[in-house]
Design a protein around this motif. Sequence first.
Motif, PDB file in Angstrom:
ATOM      1  N   ALA A 269       0.714  -1.330  -0.083  1.00 56.21           N
ATOM      2  CA  ALA A 269       0.027   0.121  -0.199  1.00 56.21           C
ATOM      3  C   ALA A 269       0.980   1.478  -0.170  1.00 56.21           C
ATOM      4  CB  ALA A 269      -1.075   0.078   1.304  1.00 56.21           C
ATOM      5  N   LEU A 270       2.118   1.262   0.312  1.00 52.77           N
ATOM      6  CA  LEU A 270       2.973   2.461   0.243  1.00 52.77           C
ATOM      7  C   LEU A 270       3.793   2.638  -0.979  1.00 52.77           C
ATOM      8  CD1 LEU A 270       4.730   1.768   3.881  1.00 52.77           C
ATOM      9  CD2 LEU A 270       2.559   3.194   3.204  1.00 52.77           C
ATOM     10  N   ALA A 271       3.449   1.591  -1.990  1.00 53.06           N
ATOM     11  CA  ALA A 271       4.185   1.865  -3.140  1.00 53.06           C
ATOM     12  C   ALA A 271       3.313   2.899  -4.073  1.00 53.06           C
ATOM     13  CB  ALA A 271       4.136   0.300  -3.754  1.00 53.06           C
ATOM     14  N   PHE A 272       4.002   4.143  -3.832  1.00 50.14           N
ATOM     15  CA  PHE A 272       3.252   5.259  -4.761  1.00 50.14           C
ATOM     16  C   PHE A 272       3.534   5.286  -6.124  1.00 50.14           C
ATOM     17  CE2 PHE A 272       2.656   5.915  -0.208  1.00 50.14           C
ATOM     18  CZ  PHE A 272       1.428   6.143   0.060  1.00 50.14           C
ATOM     19  N   ARG A 273       4.593   4.642  -6.461  1.00 49.70           N
ATOM     20  CA  ARG A 273       5.171   4.998  -7.789  1.00 49.70           C
ATOM     21  C   ARG A 273       5.818   3.746  -8.504  1.00 49.70           C
ATOM     22  NH1 ARG A 273       9.086   9.977  -9.658  1.00 49.70           N
ATOM     23  NH2 ARG A 273       8.874   9.833 -12.020  1.00 49.70           N
ATOM     24  N   ALA A 274       5.735   3.549  -9.717  1.00 51.19           N
ATOM     25  CA  ALA A 274       6.002   2.610 -10.725  1.00 51.19           C
ATOM     26  C   ALA A 274       6.840   2.954 -11.819  1.00 51.19           C
ATOM     27  CB  ALA A 274       5.023   1.536 -11.084  1.00 51.19           C
ATOM     28  N   LEU A 275       7.641   2.024 -12.106  1.00 50.78           N
ATOM     29  CA  LEU A 275       8.724   2.101 -13.441  1.00 50.78           C
ATOM     30  C   LEU A 275       7.951   1.828 -14.764  1.00 50.78           C
ATOM     31  CD1 LEU A 275      11.222   3.222 -14.535  1.00 50.78           C
ATOM     32  CD2 LEU A 275      12.114   0.821 -14.573  1.00 50.78           C
ATOM     33  N   GLY A 276       7.656   3.022 -15.318  1.00 54.19           N
ATOM     34  CA  GLY A 276       6.939   2.580 -16.792  1.00 54.19           C
ATOM     35  C   GLY A 276       7.673   1.686 -17.618  1.00 54.19           C
ATOM     36  N   PRO A 277       7.163   1.021 -18.675  1.00 51.98           N
ATOM     37  CA  PRO A 277       7.733  -0.099 -19.415  1.00 51.98           C
ATOM     38  C   PRO A 277       8.533   0.567 -20.506  1.00 51.98           C
ATOM     39  CG  PRO A 277       5.492  -0.060 -19.960  1.00 51.98           C
ATOM     40  CD  PRO A 277       5.605   0.882 -18.527  1.00 51.98           C
ATOM     41  N   LEU A 278       8.442   1.851 -20.732  1.00 53.71           N
ATOM     42  CA  LEU A 278       9.185   2.721 -21.768  1.00 53.71           C
ATOM     43  C   LEU A 278       9.908   3.834 -21.155  1.00 53.71           C
ATOM     44  CD1 LEU A 278       6.752   2.362 -24.960  1.00 53.71           C
ATOM     45  CD2 LEU A 278       8.701   1.114 -24.169  1.00 53.71           C
ATOM     46  N   GLU A 279       9.959   3.948 -19.775  1.00 53.77           N
ATOM     47  CA  GLU A 279      10.638   4.909 -19.142  1.00 53.77           C
ATOM     48  C   GLU A 279      12.008   4.626 -18.782  1.00 53.77           C
ATOM     49  OE1 GLU A 279       9.493   7.558 -15.065  1.00 53.77           O
ATOM     50  OE2 GLU A 279       8.197   5.772 -15.401  1.00 53.77           O
ATOM     51  N   ASP A 280      12.815   5.899 -18.587  1.00 56.95           N
ATOM     52  CA  ASP A 280      14.328   5.981 -18.699  1.00 56.95           C
ATOM     53  C   ASP A 280      14.292   5.478 -17.132  1.00 56.95           C
ATOM     54  OD1 ASP A 280      16.852   6.240 -18.238  1.00 56.95           O
ATOM     55  OD2 ASP A 280      16.631   8.361 -18.572  1.00 56.95           O
ATOM     56  N   PRO A 281      15.054   4.455 -16.782  1.00 64.62           N
ATOM     57  CA  PRO A 281      15.209   3.783 -15.237  1.00 64.62           C
ATOM     58  C   PRO A 281      16.241   4.665 -14.561  1.00 64.62           C
ATOM     59  CG  PRO A 281      16.244   2.362 -16.837  1.00 64.62           C
ATOM     60  CD  PRO A 281      15.622   3.450 -17.844  1.00 64.62           C
ATOM     61  N   SER A 282      17.004   5.556 -15.019  1.00 61.05           N
ATOM     62  CA  SER A 282      18.163   6.136 -14.370  1.00 61.05           C
ATOM     63  C   SER A 282      17.636   6.698 -13.130  1.00 61.05           C
ATOM     64  CB  SER A 282      18.857   7.183 -15.354  1.00 61.05           C
ATOM     65  OG  SER A 282      17.941   8.181 -15.577  1.00 61.05           O
ATOM     66  N   TRP A 283      16.376   7.659 -13.071  1.00 60.52           N
ATOM     67  CA  TRP A 283      15.976   8.084 -11.999  1.00 60.52           C
ATOM     68  C   TRP A 283      15.700   6.781 -10.770  1.00 60.52           C
ATOM     69  CZ3 TRP A 283      11.129   6.647  -9.921  1.00 60.52           C
ATOM     70  CH2 TRP A 283      10.316   6.128 -10.955  1.00 60.52           C
ATOM     71  N   ALA A 284      15.280   5.939 -11.314  1.00 65.98           N
ATOM     72  CA  ALA A 284      14.946   4.899 -10.169  1.00 65.98           C
ATOM     73  C   ALA A 284      16.209   4.197  -9.679  1.00 65.98           C
ATOM     74  CB  ALA A 284      13.809   3.786 -10.739  1.00 65.98           C
ATOM     75  N   LEU A 285      17.268   4.190 -10.511  1.00 64.52           N
ATOM     76  CA  LEU A 285      18.651   3.340 -10.045  1.00 64.52           C
ATOM     77  C   LEU A 285      19.296   4.286  -9.486  1.00 64.52           C
ATOM     78  CD1 LEU A 285      19.378   1.324 -13.497  1.00 64.52           C
ATOM     79  CD2 LEU A 285      18.150   0.660 -11.620  1.00 64.52           C
ATOM     80  N   HIS A 286      19.227   5.357  -9.429  1.00 66.21           N
ATOM     81  CA  HIS A 286      19.932   6.367  -8.804  1.00 66.21           C
ATOM     82  C   HIS A 286      20.022   6.184  -7.204  1.00 66.21           C
ATOM     83  CE1 HIS A 286      21.317  10.256  -6.846  1.00 66.21           C
ATOM     84  NE2 HIS A 286      22.270  10.412  -7.962  1.00 66.21           N
ATOM     85  N   SER A 287      18.825   5.912  -6.559  1.00 62.70           N
ATOM     86  CA  SER A 287      19.022   5.744  -5.200  1.00 62.70           C
ATOM     87  C   SER A 287      19.364   4.366  -5.014  1.00 62.70           C
ATOM     88  CB  SER A 287      17.422   5.640  -4.715  1.00 62.70           C
ATOM     89  OG  SER A 287      16.623   7.027  -4.989  1.00 62.70           O
ATOM     90  N   ALA A 288      19.368   3.338  -5.679  1.00 64.39           N
ATOM     91  CA  ALA A 288      19.861   2.026  -5.217  1.00 64.39           C
ATOM     92  C   ALA A 288      21.375   2.098  -5.412  1.00 64.39           C
ATOM     93  CB  ALA A 288      19.454   1.016  -6.123  1.00 64.39           C
ATOM     94  N   MET A 289      21.934   2.872  -6.313  1.00 64.76           N
ATOM     95  CA  MET A 289      23.354   2.843  -6.265  1.00 64.76           C
ATOM     96  C   MET A 289      24.145   3.765  -5.581  1.00 64.76           C
ATOM     97  SD  MET A 289      23.522   2.927 -10.751  1.00 64.76           S
ATOM     98  CE  MET A 289      25.187   3.002 -10.831  1.00 64.76           C
ATOM     99  N   ASN A 290      23.273   5.062  -5.218  1.00 60.89           N
ATOM    100  CA  ASN A 290      23.778   5.797  -4.198  1.00 60.89           C
ATOM    101  C   ASN A 290      23.900   5.491  -2.895  1.00 60.89           C
ATOM    102  OD1 ASN A 290      25.512   8.349  -3.765  1.00 60.89           O
ATOM    103  ND2 ASN A 290      23.512   9.493  -3.402  1.00 60.89           N
TER     104      ASN A 290
END
Length: 554
Positions: free
Chosen positions: A146-167
């Motif tokens: 229920a706390l998942a407020f955002r999702a990565l789109g199938p054609l979306e650039d994933p760099s914004w989502a990977l930045h947190s995991a890498m930093n």
Amino acid sequence: MDSRAPSAQGLPQRLWPGADGQHGAGEQRLLGGLAAAQTLARVVRPCYGPYGRQKLLVTARGDTVLTGYAAAILGALELEHPAARLLRDAALGQAERSGDGVAFVVLLAEALLAQAEHLLLAGLPRAQLRAAYAAAAAEALDLLPALAFRALGPLEDPSWALHSAMNTHALSHADHLARLVAHACWEAREPDGGFRPERVGVCALRGGHARDSLLLPGLVLAATPCGQVAAVPSGARVGLFACTFGPASPKAPATARLSSPLDLASFRVGSEQLVEKQVAQLAAADVNVAVVWGEVEERALAHADHYGVMVIQVKSRRELVYLSEVLDTPLMPHLVAPPELGRCAKVYALDLGEALAVVFEWESQGTPALTLVLRGATPAGLRGAVQAAYHGIDAYCQLCQDPRLLPGAGATELALAQMLADKGARLQAPDGPALLAFAHALRSVPATLAENAGLVVAKVMAEASAAHQAGNFFIGVGVEGIINVYQAGVWDTLIAKAQGIRAVADVALQLVTIDEIVVAKKSPTPQEDLNPNPKKAKKRLSAVGAKKSPLTNK
């Protein structure tokens, strides 16, 4: 005899402190596992979060490594305490499944055990505590989606989502590295949209700057081409050799008897003919690329140049094993042709300024498509960049399975704690206190982030808790205080967070059921077994020695 000591000899030794009767019975049953968890948490707590500190780790072999990653630290520790081993295995298992989360598992498990000790001392039976903890963990996992407020789109650039995991730790040029990893993962996708992490390679080359990192097609190794043949432009057939490229034992003493200069000359000619024969057999078996982990002899290299064989010397056996898995060809312990050659489109050497690399390119879809070549001036910086790149690759693999994202920076833990505390306040024992204990343990995670950022923990936690009580679940902990993680773009993958909570719940339930830790008595040596009482054995030897032999003079 002390009444507190075991009455029978040979009882297993109790490892928990307090066996001398100085602590309460409830504390005795749990303190052994809790002390081990607290020790591990004390080691990894300063390294948690993007502003965590690093440690100079001295390994068992005497090597000194600068690292801030909990997986590397725990993996190098030689632990003897069984509870510590159990917790470490659970944490490292989390790293194998999701790529990160080792410190999260250790810290949350330690906090849960500390709360469990308080409940045991308050009189809650152990069986009820275990059942209540299991119910609290299940409730937390049910609330998590229920706390998942955002999702990565199938054609979306994933760099914004990977930045947190890498930093996860402070990196230089983290944005540039995140974009490179995102581009590599996007290009390496399967036609059906799936993703396999092994299709993206990572190669660390010392020298240059972090912004000099780049993507190259195929598989790149930090290896050295040794001969005049620097490329195989097409139809590369690769053999892998974990031995010296040359005579089997070039430095072994000769066993032949040489009685004249002619014998010496013939011996040298025979040795050279043997080397030439070995290289000729490789060429006859269609080997035109030889990858070697070992020394490269000049005579053998000259013959390889004559037959058009490219000789590549790798720096570690791990690279050779990785090539063996990718090329599906065995490692040969001697300089003989393998039964099955590895095949790729082309192999060539690449000069990157301050470092040399060797590139293997394929045309099929099942092989590494791209390699992320990382540059750095120091081994410690390169090691951190490599670990961050692997975290990004694992995060993208998780997002391909489930694209949902959770608020990061401790916001998810604070939101779960608020919801569990609200429900626990309405329930009676044992479920109510267990939910409150679980909520208190979850709050320790953002508190650690605030502590490592150098903030006033009490003030930050009060402000964050007030915001969550007001319904703002996007409030987390930043470098200057509380932040809105939605605006800051700090996210965690749902899969990794759920797996981490499951791992914590499993190890906590196992340690809660342990009332004491025992070590089996050391087995006696054969001499001790034959002579359990040395004094009696000595008397028997004296009695035998006192008897006179019939062969002696009277």
